[in-house]
Write a protein that holds these residues in place. Structure first.
Motif, PDB file in Angstrom:
ATOM      1  N   SER A  95     102.609 112.454  74.409  1.00  0.00           N
ATOM      2  CA  SER A  95     103.785 112.660  73.571  1.00  0.00           C
ATOM      3  C   SER A  95     103.523 112.017  72.221  1.00  0.00           C
ATOM      4  O   SER A  95     102.678 111.123  72.095  1.00  0.00           O
ATOM      5  N   CYS A  96     104.250 112.479  71.206  1.00  0.00           N
ATOM      6  CA  CYS A  96     104.096 111.958  69.856  1.00  0.00           C
ATOM      7  C   CYS A  96     104.458 110.473  69.854  1.00  0.00           C
ATOM      8  O   CYS A  96     105.515 110.082  70.354  1.00  0.00           O
ATOM      9  N   ALA A  97     103.590 109.641  69.297  1.00  0.00           N
ATOM     10  CA  ALA A  97     103.817 108.202  69.278  1.00  0.00           C
ATOM     11  C   ALA A  97     104.953 107.817  68.335  1.00  0.00           C
ATOM     12  O   ALA A  97     105.453 106.700  68.399  1.00  0.00           O
TER      13      ALA A  97
ATOM     14  N   CYS B 221      95.278 112.431  65.680  1.00  0.00           N
ATOM     15  CA  CYS B 221      94.941 111.328  66.580  1.00  0.00           C
ATOM     16  C   CYS B 221      94.557 110.122  65.735  1.00  0.00           C
ATOM     17  O   CYS B 221      93.778 110.232  64.796  1.00  0.00           O
ATOM     18  N   SER B 222      95.107 108.979  66.071  1.00  0.00           N
ATOM     19  CA  SER B 222      94.813 107.744  65.362  1.00  0.00           C
ATOM     20  C   SER B 222      94.513 106.661  66.386  1.00  0.00           C
ATOM     21  O   SER B 222      95.125 106.630  67.451  1.00  0.00           O
ATOM     22  N   VAL B 223      93.582 105.782  66.084  1.00  0.00           N
ATOM     23  CA  VAL B 223      93.293 104.650  66.959  1.00  0.00           C
ATOM     24  C   VAL B 223      93.799 103.398  66.252  1.00  0.00           C
ATOM     25  O   VAL B 223      93.338 103.059  65.167  1.00  0.00           O
ATOM     26  N   GLU B 224      94.793 102.753  66.862  1.00  0.00           N
ATOM     27  CA  GLU B 224      95.400 101.545  66.311  1.00  0.00           C
ATOM     28  C   GLU B 224      95.291 100.436  67.341  1.00  0.00           C
ATOM     29  O   GLU B 224      95.752 100.600  68.462  1.00  0.00           O
ATOM     30  N   ASP B 225      94.664  99.348  66.971  1.00  0.00           N
ATOM     31  CA  ASP B 225      94.459  98.216  67.885  1.00  0.00           C
ATOM     32  C   ASP B 225      93.783  98.658  69.182  1.00  0.00           C
ATOM     33  O   ASP B 225      94.138  98.210  70.270  1.00  0.00           O
ATOM     34  N   GLY B 226      92.840  99.589  69.077  1.00  0.00           N
ATOM     35  CA  GLY B 226      92.088 100.061  70.229  1.00  0.00           C
ATOM     36  C   GLY B 226      92.822 101.056  71.100  1.00  0.00           C
ATOM     37  O   GLY B 226      92.328 101.442  72.144  1.00  0.00           O
ATOM     38  N   VAL B 227      94.022 101.477  70.689  1.00  0.00           N
ATOM     39  CA  VAL B 227      94.825 102.423  71.467  1.00  0.00           C
ATOM     40  C   VAL B 227      94.864 103.752  70.734  1.00  0.00           C
ATOM     41  O   VAL B 227      95.171 103.807  69.542  1.00  0.00           O
ATOM     42  N   ARG B 228      94.570 104.824  71.450  1.00  0.00           N
ATOM     43  CA  ARG B 228      94.611 106.167  70.879  1.00  0.00           C
ATOM     44  C   ARG B 228      96.057 106.649  70.853  1.00  0.00           C
ATOM     45  O   ARG B 228      96.738 106.619  71.865  1.00  0.00           O
TER      46      ARG B 228
ATOM     47  N   TYR C  52      98.741 109.800  69.396  1.00  0.00           N
ATOM     48  CA  TYR C  52      98.819 111.168  68.890  1.00  0.00           C
ATOM     49  C   TYR C  52     100.138 111.364  68.160  1.00  0.00           C
ATOM     50  O   TYR C  52     101.169 110.830  68.576  1.00  0.00           O
ATOM     51  N   PHE C  53     100.098 112.141  67.080  1.00  0.00           N
ATOM     52  CA  PHE C  53     101.281 112.428  66.282  1.00  0.00           C
ATOM     53  C   PHE C  53     101.419 113.933  66.137  1.00  0.00           C
ATOM     54  O   PHE C  53     100.448 114.619  65.809  1.00  0.00           O
ATOM     55  N   CYS C  54     102.646 114.436  66.378  1.00  0.00           N
ATOM     56  CA  CYS C  54     102.901 115.872  66.293  1.00  0.00           C
ATOM     57  C   CYS C  54     102.746 116.349  64.845  1.00  0.00           C
ATOM     58  O   CYS C  54     102.646 115.548  63.913  1.00  0.00           O
ATOM     59  N   ASP C  55     102.745 117.668  64.674  1.00  0.00           N
ATOM     60  CA  ASP C  55     102.574 118.252  63.343  1.00  0.00           C
ATOM     61  C   ASP C  55     103.635 117.764  62.363  1.00  0.00           C
ATOM     62  O   ASP C  55     103.325 117.427  61.222  1.00  0.00           O
ATOM     63  N   ALA C  56     104.896 117.729  62.798  1.00  0.00           N
ATOM     64  CA  ALA C  56     105.989 117.332  61.899  1.00  0.00           C
ATOM     65  C   ALA C  56     105.830 115.884  61.431  1.00  0.00           C
ATOM     66  O   ALA C  56     105.960 115.594  60.233  1.00  0.00           O
ATOM     67  N   CYS C  57     105.541 114.977  62.343  1.00  0.00           N
ATOM     68  CA  CYS C  57     105.361 113.572  61.961  1.00  0.00           C
ATOM     69  C   CYS C  57     104.105 113.385  61.116  1.00  0.00           C
ATOM     70  O   CYS C  57     104.095 112.581  60.183  1.00  0.00           O
TER      71      CYS C  57
END
Length: 69
Positions: A21-23, A38-45, A47-52
């Motif tokens: 789901s979108c983070a 897809c973004s890796v922040e603090d070692g956690v992958r 995902y962000f939807c198109d709108a966000c």
């Protein structure tokens, strides 16, 4: 790009991928569509939807963690 063991594309088994789901807004997806970010922040992958992704493009390109949006 490295993939975790057990990832079907890695060749190490056929474990199902967890639902995503979108983070930021929580929009669900069975698996990340190819247009999601897809973004890796603090070692956690994350995902962000198109709108966000569109709404926060400058922050993403500036490599700001999503907590700062």
């Amino acid at each position: 790009m490295t993939r975790p063991p057990g990832d079907p594309d890695h060749g190490g088994g056929h474990a199902p991928r967890p639902s995503v789901s979108c983070a930021h807004c929580g929009t669900p997806a069975d698996e990340p569509p190819p247009t999601w970010t897809c973004s890796v922040e603090d070692g956690v992958r994350r995902y962000f939807c198109d709108a966000c992704s569109r709404a926060h493009l400058r922050s993403i390109e500036g490599r700001l963690d999503s907590a700062r949006w």
